[in-house]
Design an enzyme around this catalytic site. Structure first.
Site, mmCIF file in Angstrom:
data_model
loop_
_atom_site.group_PDB
_atom_site.id
_atom_site.type_symbol
_atom_site.label_atom_id
_atom_site.label_comp_id
_atom_site.label_asym_id
_atom_site.label_seq_id
_atom_site.Cartn_x
_atom_site.Cartn_y
_atom_site.Cartn_z
ATOM 1 N N ASN A 209 4.225 1.037 -2.482
ATOM 2 C CA ASN A 209 3.051 1.705 -3.061
ATOM 3 C C ASN A 209 1.930 0.678 -3.215
ATOM 4 O O ASN A 209 2.088 -0.474 -2.838
ATOM 5 C CB ASN A 209 3.424 2.357 -4.397
ATOM 6 C CG ASN A 209 3.934 1.334 -5.381
ATOM 7 O OD1 ASN A 209 3.211 0.449 -5.798
ATOM 8 N ND2 ASN A 209 5.225 1.441 -5.733
ATOM 9 N N LYS A 288 16.418 -2.032 14.094
ATOM 10 C CA LYS A 288 15.153 -1.298 14.125
ATOM 11 C C LYS A 288 15.370 0.101 14.717
ATOM 12 O O LYS A 288 16.021 0.231 15.768
ATOM 13 C CB LYS A 288 14.146 -2.083 14.986
ATOM 14 C CG LYS A 288 12.789 -1.449 15.018
ATOM 15 C CD LYS A 288 11.841 -2.244 15.899
ATOM 16 C CE LYS A 288 10.599 -1.423 16.156
ATOM 17 N NZ LYS A 288 9.948 -1.753 17.404
ATOM 18 N N ILE A 306 14.671 1.787 -14.580
ATOM 19 C CA ILE A 306 14.832 0.538 -15.343
ATOM 20 C C ILE A 306 14.412 0.747 -16.796
ATOM 21 O O ILE A 306 15.095 0.337 -17.741
ATOM 22 C CB ILE A 306 13.987 -0.593 -14.700
ATOM 23 C CG1 ILE A 306 14.364 -0.786 -13.245
ATOM 24 C CG2 ILE A 306 14.135 -1.892 -15.487
ATOM 25 C CD1 ILE A 306 13.400 -1.638 -12.439
ATOM 26 N N PHE A 322 4.733 2.399 -18.861
ATOM 27 C CA PHE A 322 3.438 2.809 -18.327
ATOM 28 C C PHE A 322 3.615 4.193 -17.724
ATOM 29 O O PHE A 322 4.704 4.539 -17.258
ATOM 30 C CB PHE A 322 2.970 1.826 -17.238
ATOM 31 C CG PHE A 322 2.107 0.711 -17.754
ATOM 32 C CD1 PHE A 322 2.659 -0.304 -18.514
ATOM 33 C CD2 PHE A 322 0.740 0.675 -17.487
ATOM 34 C CE1 PHE A 322 1.864 -1.344 -18.998
ATOM 35 C CE2 PHE A 322 -0.062 -0.347 -17.959
ATOM 36 C CZ PHE A 322 0.496 -1.361 -18.715
ATOM 37 N N LYS A 336 6.866 11.474 -21.298
ATOM 38 C CA LYS A 336 7.650 10.277 -20.954
ATOM 39 C C LYS A 336 7.973 9.455 -22.203
ATOM 40 O O LYS A 336 9.065 8.909 -22.331
ATOM 41 C CB LYS A 336 6.875 9.410 -19.943
ATOM 42 C CG LYS A 336 6.943 9.961 -18.529
ATOM 43 C CD LYS A 336 6.129 9.149 -17.541
ATOM 44 C CE LYS A 336 6.265 9.758 -16.150
ATOM 45 N NZ LYS A 336 5.335 9.222 -15.163
ATOM 46 N N LYS A 340 11.892 9.426 -22.471
ATOM 47 C CA LYS A 340 12.498 8.139 -22.112
ATOM 48 C C LYS A 340 12.806 7.298 -23.346
ATOM 49 O O LYS A 340 13.206 6.144 -23.225
ATOM 50 C CB LYS A 340 11.556 7.368 -21.162
ATOM 51 C CG LYS A 340 11.360 8.074 -19.808
ATOM 52 C CD LYS A 340 10.657 7.187 -18.780
ATOM 53 C CE LYS A 340 10.515 7.914 -17.455
ATOM 54 N NZ LYS A 340 10.379 7.031 -16.292
HETATM 55 O O1 PMT Z 1 -0.351 -3.324 -10.197
HETATM 56 P P1 PMT Z 1 -1.793 -2.903 -10.336
HETATM 57 O O2 PMT Z 1 -2.488 -2.766 -8.977
HETATM 58 O O3 PMT Z 1 -2.568 -3.762 -11.296
HETATM 59 O O4 PMT Z 1 -1.814 -1.408 -10.925
HETATM 60 C C1 PMT Z 1 -1.378 -1.186 -12.219
HETATM 61 C C2 PMT Z 1 -0.476 0.057 -12.285
HETATM 62 C C3 PMT Z 1 -1.296 1.293 -11.945
HETATM 63 C C4 PMT Z 1 0.697 -0.074 -11.310
HETATM 64 C C5 PMT Z 1 0.046 0.107 -13.774
HETATM 65 O O5 PMT Z 1 -1.053 0.274 -14.628
HETATM 66 C C6 PMT Z 1 1.023 1.257 -13.964
HETATM 67 O O6 PMT Z 1 0.658 2.373 -14.258
HETATM 68 N N1 PMT Z 1 2.359 0.965 -13.798
HETATM 69 C C7 PMT Z 1 3.409 1.973 -13.792
HETATM 70 C C8 PMT Z 1 3.413 2.684 -12.462
HETATM 71 C C9 PMT Z 1 4.490 3.740 -12.370
HETATM 72 O O7 PMT Z 1 5.373 3.607 -11.583
HETATM 73 O O8 PMT Z 1 4.366 4.716 -13.229
HETATM 74 P P2 PMT Z 1 5.419 5.969 -13.359
HETATM 75 O O9 PMT Z 1 4.678 6.921 -14.212
HETATM 76 O O10 PMT Z 1 5.863 6.415 -12.015
HETATM 77 O O11 PMT Z 1 6.647 5.330 -14.105
HETATM 78 C C10 PMT Z 1 6.809 5.409 -15.508
HETATM 79 C C11 PMT Z 1 7.433 4.173 -16.050
HETATM 80 O O12 PMT Z 1 8.785 4.071 -15.605
HETATM 81 C C12 PMT Z 1 6.761 2.863 -15.680
HETATM 82 O O13 PMT Z 1 6.775 2.021 -16.815
HETATM 83 C C13 PMT Z 1 7.667 2.310 -14.574
HETATM 84 O O14 PMT Z 1 7.632 0.870 -14.551
HETATM 85 C C14 PMT Z 1 9.022 2.808 -15.034
HETATM 86 N N2 PMT Z 1 10.021 3.022 -13.963
HETATM 87 C C15 PMT Z 1 9.833 4.000 -13.023
HETATM 88 C C16 PMT Z 1 10.801 4.224 -12.060
HETATM 89 C C17 PMT Z 1 11.971 3.422 -12.065
HETATM 90 N N3 PMT Z 1 12.930 3.589 -11.164
HETATM 91 N N4 PMT Z 1 12.125 2.467 -13.012
HETATM 92 C C18 PMT Z 1 11.175 2.255 -13.944
HETATM 93 O O15 PMT Z 1 11.324 1.359 -14.791
#
Ligand code: PMT
Length: 413
Positions: A209, A288, A306, A322, A336, A340
Site C-alpha cells: 500500500n 515467477k 497485530i 490508527f 474499532k 479492538k
Molecule cells: O505512513 P504514512 O505515509 O505517513 O501514512 C500514515 C498512515 C495513513 C499509514 C497512518 O496515519 C495510518 O492511518 N495508519 C494505519 C493504517 C491502517 O492500516 O489502518 P486500518 O484502519 O486498516 O487498521 C487499523 C489498525 O489496525 C491500525 O492501527 C493498523 O496498524 C492495525 N492493524 C491492521 C491490520 C493488521 N493485520 N494488523 C494491525 O495491527
C-alpha cells in the site's frame, strides 16, 4: 546546556528555526552565530524570535563584544554545534582559519564541537571535503550525519542535513557530554509499528500500500524526544532511521507480528501506525508466475491483526490504534476503538493525496469518553501532539489503575 549554534550558508539553514526549538525544548540555552551567507537562507528576525537572544554575526560588532566577547562566548558554550555545515566551513575549520566570529570562537573554545554537514552528494564525496572531514574527526570534531536521501538540488545521495530532532538528540547524547533526555516518558518503553507491509505473490511481485512510514517515524522521534526507550518495527520505507531508536526492519505482516510479539514484554505503550496488509496471497509461488490466461485469480487469506493481539494480552500495554478510512471516519474509528479493545484510536481520512505518503495530515483522536481533533499540520507536529495526548491518557488510566471495560460492538474492519 549552553549551545552555541553556528549557522552557515546552505539551503538546509531554513530548518534551523525548528532545530533551535528542538534544542530549547530539551532545556538548552541557544546562542546563534550566523555567517554572512547564512543570512541568504534564513532571517535573523526568525532566529532571534525562536532563540530569544540577539544573533551574533560579526567579530567586529563593538556593542555585542562589549556585552559578551567572542572569548567569553567560547567559554560560555557547553557545546558548539554548526548546522548546517557547508564544505566551506569544513575547509576553514580544518585549516585553522580565524577570519570571522564562528571560526574564531571554534579555535577559542574548549567545549566539544559538533558539525552537521549539508551539501550536494557529489561535493560531499569530493576527496578535498573527505580529507577535511577526516582532519576534523582526528581533532575530535563530532560529525552528525550527513543523511542519505533526496536533496534540494533534486538528486539523491549522501549530503542531507540530519533531521533537527535527531541533531537535538545527539547534542544531548553522551558523546557530547549531554544528559539523557528527561521527559514525560522517561523510564517508559514505547513500541511503534510504521510503514507498509509487502506480501509476496512470487519472488518478484508483492501486494503493498502507499504508506511511507512518515507518521510512524515521526511518532518514534516524538516519543524518544520525551525520554522514552523506543522500538520501531518498520515495514519497507525510504526514511532515515531516527537516532537513539531501536529500529527493527520487517517486510511482511507475519514478520511484523512476530517482531512485535518478540519485544512486547516490557512495553508500556504500543502504537500501531503501520498500514498492515489485511490479506496476503494464500500461496506465494517459489518461481515467477508466467502469463497464460486472460484473467488470473490470486487467493488471499486474512493476516493476523497485530493491534488486536497486543490489546488482548493479559498484561496489555496502553494500546493506541490508527484508523485509516475513506468514509464514515468517526463511526468506523469508534467501532474499532471498542471492538479492538483499544485505549485510544487516531482516525485519519485517507485518499489518493491524503493521509498516505504526505508530509502533512489531520487527525481526530478518540478514547473512552473523550475526543480531540488536530487540524492540518506537519506529521512531525501532529506526532508531538499525539504523544502528548497519549501521555495524558496513559497517566490518567494506568497511573490510577482504573482501566475501563468497554462493551463489545459488532465487528468493523
Ligand atoms: O505512513 P504514512 O505515509 O505517513 O501514512 C500514515 C498512515 C495513513 C499509514 C497512518 O496515519 C495510518 O492511518 N495508519 C494505519 C493504517 C491502517 O492500516 O489502518 P486500518 O484502519 O486498516 O487498521 C487499523 C489498525 O489496525 C491500525 O492501527 C493498523 O496498524 C492495525 N492493524 C491492521 C491490520 C493488521 N493485520 N494488523 C494491525 O495491527
Amino acid at each position: 546546556m549552553n549551545v552555541v549554534l553556528g549557522i552557515t550558508g546552505g539551503i538546509a539553514a531554513y530548518k534551523t528555526p525548528e532545530l533551535v526549538r528542538r534544542l530549547r525544548e530539551r532545556g538548552a540555552d541557544v546562542q546563534i552565530v550566523m555567517t554572512a551567507s547564512a543570512a541568504e537562507f534564513v532571517t535573523e528576525t526568525a532566529l532571534q524570535a525562536v532563540s530569544g537572544r540577539p544573533i551574533r554575526s560579526n567579530l567586529w560588532d563593538k556593542e555585542a563584544e562589549a556585552s559578551m566577547s567572542h572569548i567569553e562566548l567560547a567559554r560560555w558554550a557547553d557545546v558548539v554545534l554548526i548546522a548546517p555545515a557547508t564544505a566551506e566551513i569544513m575547509a576553514r575549520l580544518a585549516s585553522g582559519a580565524a577570519a570571522d566570529l564562528l571560526t574564531t570562537l571554534c579555535l577559542a573554545t574548549e567545549a566539544p564541537i559538533a558539525i552537521a554537514p549539508a551539501m550536494n552528494h557529489v561535493m560531499w564525496s569530493n576527496p578535498a571535503v573527505q580529507s577535511n572531514r577526516a582532519t576534523l574527526e582526528q581533532r575530535g570534531v563530532q560529525m552528525l550525519g550527513p543523511d542519505h536521501g533526496s536533496q534540494a538540488c533534486g538528486e539523491t545521495g549522501a549530503g542531507r542535513m540530519l533531521d533537527p530532532d535527531d541533531i537535538a538528540a545527539l547534542v544531548f547524547g553522551p558523546d557530547l557530554g549531554g544528559r539523557p533526555v528527561e521527559g514525560s516518558l522517561s523510564g517508559k518503553t514505547v513500541l511503534i509499528t510504521a510503514g507498509p507491509t509487502r506480501e509476496p505473490i512470487d519472488p518478484v511481485r508483492y501486494i503493498t500500500n502507499r504508506s511511507s512510514g512518515k507518521m510512524g517515524y515521526a511518532l518514534a522521534r516524538a516519543a524518544a524526544g520525551e525520554g522514552a526507550s523506543v522500538i520501531l518495527v518498520s515495514g519497507p520505507v525510504n526514511l532515515a532511521e531516527p537516532r537513539g531508536v531501536d529500529v527493527v526492519h520487517v517486510a511482511t505482516a507475519e514478520e511484523m507480528y512476530a517482531a512485535t510479539h518478540d519485544r512486547i514484554g516490557d512495553v508500556d505503550i504500543f502504537v500501531g501506525a503501520a498500514a498492515v496488509s489485511d490479506y496476503r496471497p494464500a500461496d506465494a509461488r517459489e518461481q515467477k508466475i508466467k502469463k497464460s490466461e486472460e484473467t488470473m485469480h490470486i487467493e488471499l487469506v486474512r493476516s493476523k491483526d497485530i493491534l488486536v493481539s497486543v490489546a488482548a494480552l493479559d498484561d496489555a500495554p496502553f494500546t493506541v490504534g490508527f484508523a485509516a478510512e475513506t468514509e464514515n471516519v468517526r463511526d468506523y474509528a469508534l467501532g474499532k476503538l471498542q471492538n479492538k479493545k483499544l485505549d485510544m484510536i487516531v482516525a485519519n481520512q485517507v485518499g489518493r493525496d491524503r493521509g498516505f505518503d504526505q508530509d502533512e495530515n489531520a487527525v481526530d483522536v478518540f478514547w473512552d469518553g473523550g475526543e480531540q481533533s488536530f487540524g492540518q499540520a506537519a506529521k512531525t507536529e501532529l506526532a508531538r501532539d499525539i504523544i502528548e495526548l497519549v501521555v495524558a491518557r496513559y497517566t490518567a488510566t494506568r497511573g490510577a489503575d482504573t482501566q475501563p471495560a468497554l462493551p463489545k460492538l459488532h465487528a468493523i474492519d
